[in-house]
Each structure stands twice: as C-alpha cells, then as structure tokens.
Design an enzyme around this catalytic site. Structure first.
Site, PDB file in Angstrom:
ATOM      1  N   SER A   1       0.853  -1.179   0.000  1.00  0.00           N
ATOM      2  CA  SER A   1       0.000   0.000   0.000  1.00  0.00           C
ATOM      3  C   SER A   1       0.886   1.225   0.000  1.00  0.00           C
ATOM      4  CB  SER A   1      -0.902   0.020   1.241  1.00  0.00           C
ATOM      5  OG  SER A   1      -1.495   1.293   1.424  1.00  0.00           O
TER       6      SER A   1
ATOM      7  N   TYR B   1      -2.224  -0.364  10.586  1.00  0.00           N
ATOM      8  CA  TYR B   1      -2.173  -0.749   9.171  1.00  0.00           C
ATOM      9  C   TYR B   1      -0.913  -0.188   8.515  1.00  0.00           C
ATOM     10  CZ  TYR B   1      -3.526  -0.984   4.230  1.00  0.00           C
ATOM     11  OH  TYR B   1      -3.554  -1.220   2.874  1.00  0.00           O
TER      12      TYR B   1
END
Length: 320
Positions: free
Chosen positions: A185, A198
């Site tokens: 990501s 995250y």
C-alpha cells in the site's frame, strides 16, 4: 501567376485530429503487444497468489490463468477457493490452460505456516512467481487499538507474507530464478492518521522486501513492490448533506490519498511488473505522489497538514 494556397489549408486543419488518432492507435497497439508479451512470459510458470478469493486475487487468477500459468491459489476459505476454481476451469480451454491447485493459507494462524509452505512447494516442486496479496485494514485512533488487534494486523500484513517468502526463497535460489511481487500500500511509504497499525504493518513489509531484494539479487531473483492507494471496484458513494467545515488543504490531500484503483487495473499492473521486472511501482494519483516527495523534502509541512486534517476529523465526529 499567384501560387494556390487553398489546397494547403485543409491538411493543416486536420493535422491535430490525425495526430490524436495516430497517437491513440499507437498507444492501443503498444498496450496489446505488452499484454500479449505479459501473457506469453507467464505461460507454464508456477504462480502462487495469496488471498486469491479477494477482488484483486480473483482478477489476477483470471489474468494469469488465461496466460497459461500453473496457478497455486491460496485462501482461507475452501468453498470460495472451489468456486474460483470452477470459474477458471469452466471459462477456459483445458488444452491451453492448467487446472489450478488450491491451498488453504490463513495468515492469522501463523502456527500453520510451515505446513502451508510445504504444501505450496509440493504442488510443483518449485515456484516461479509469488504474488503476496493479503491485507487486513483498520481505521481507528491509536489509543483505541488493542495489542491483540495490532498483532492480528501484523500477522496478516507482515509476518504472513514474509514467512511465506522465506519458505519459498530456497527453491528459487536452487534454480537461480524467480520473482516475488508484494502488493503493498502507499501507506507502506506514507503514514496517514487513524491507520497506525495498518501503516506500521505496511511499512514493515516494505522494509522486509526491500532488504530481500538486495539479498537475493545475486541469485537472479527479482523482488517487486507495488504501492497503491485504495482498491475499489466502484466509485465511492457521494457524501450526503453539506460538506463539513474542514481544513481545505488537508481534506483535499486526504480525499486523494484514498482515491481508489480498480482490481482489474491493479491486476494488469501486476502482470506487467512481472513481465518488465520493475523494482518499484507506485499506482496512485498525483496528490499522493506529491505527498511522498513532501515527506522526504518538506516533512514539517506535510506533518502540519496531516495533523490539521486529523484534528478536523475528530471535531467533525464530536459534532455528529
């Protein structure tokens, strides 16, 4: 006798449209050639896809299956894996494709990873391409995230992919070839407020695979990372009601940081990355790319913008 210029006027008028048409044609042909080359290069290759039952995993499975790859599909639900197997085999020519092999792989159960690695390797005795696709997301203030949740996210986003890569690397070293693709990501490179766990797990994965790339280069093994924004199959729904009074710059950056990319676009980028052996790919709109440069060149400015955005977000929630 005067020269005639009228006949010369018409071509000049149509030059721009013609150039546009030609450019579009060249671009189309280029994409078709790249697509064909991408498919041909994976033919007969053993390709492992983790979380194959997700939207992106399914797109990758269809793309690599059509390209003639020997797929090993990993997922934590047998029913969904079998459903994907049926889709692939029913829609393909068995003389041109290989029936996928299915492996239950649950990164939330790290004690099972040794067996998962053995089962994956035993399918064909080797792995040519590993696509690490699994991901667990969380949006919450730091103080509200439990240690148990932190560990779960780290297992799914970091320990799972790194452990599977460690298990497969020896077979690639023996054959002096292989390609590992981490679908990460952009938050592995740029942390965003309220996604601490995250972002931390994605930063850890980015660092691990960066180190791995350098360590296995001498064995002819490629390691690629693809940093994308939000994966979505459709446009986000429009916000209802009047827009809240937020910091304009922070809201603008935040909205673009989560602007999505479709699974099909990302799957095509993955197969192109395997074909071109690209080291790093950032699949994002201009604003996140600019934010990455700001993080390196003007960190104080970016921190101030993100802090203002976080403050506005908290105030908005308190007012609702």
């Amino acid at each position: 006798m005067h020269p005639v210029h009228d006949n010369m006027a018409l071509p000049s008028v149509v030059v721009l449209p013609l150039l546009i048409v030609v450019a579009a044609g060249v671009y189309y042909i280029y994409n078709e050639v790249i697509h064909f080359m991408s498919q041909s290069i994976v033919r007969n290759k053993v390709v492992v896809i983790t979380d194959a039952v997700s939207g992106l995993g399914t797109e990758c499975a269809h793309l690599f299956h059509k390209g003639g790859a020997r797929l090993i599909l990993c997922g934590n639900t047998w029913d969904k894996l079998e459903s994907l197997y049926d889709q692939l085999t029913n829609d393909s020519d068995p003389s041109q494709t290989f029936a996928p092999k299915l492996v239950i792989a649950d990164f939330s159960d790290m004690d099972s990873m040794e067996d998962v690695v053995s089962e994956v390797v035993d399918c064909y005795g080797c792995v040519d391409v590993l696509i690490s696709n699994s991901s667990m997301k969380l949006k919450a203030p730091v103080q509200s995230v439990s240690l148990e949740m932190d560990r779960s996210i780290m297992d799914m986003n970091y320990f799972g992919p790194s452990t599977l890569a460690k298990g497969i690397i020896p077979t690639m070293i023996l054959r002096r070839s292989g390609h590992i693709v981490l679908v990460n990501s952009i938050q592995g490179r740029l942390a965003v407020p309220f996604r601490s766990s995250y972002a931390a797990s994605k930063h850890a994965a980015q660092a691990f695979f960066d180190c791995l790339r350098a360590e296995v280069k001498e064995y002819g093994i490629e390691v690629s990372t693809i940093s994308h924004t939000f994966i979505t199959a459709s446009e986000p729904p429009p916000e209802e009601g009047p827009a809240p009074n937020t910091n304009a710059v922070a809201a603008f950056i935040r909205s673009h940081l989560v602007h999505g990319v479709s699974p099909s676009v990302l799957a095509n980028e993955i197969i192109h990355t395997v074909n071109r052996k690209r080291k790093e790919v950032v699949l994002a709109h201009p604003i996140p790319r600019v934010a990455l440069y700001l993080r390196s060149l003007f960190p104080s400015f970016l921190f101030a913008v993100l802090a203002a955005g976080a403050k506005d977000s908290v105030l908005n929630e308190q007012m609702q």
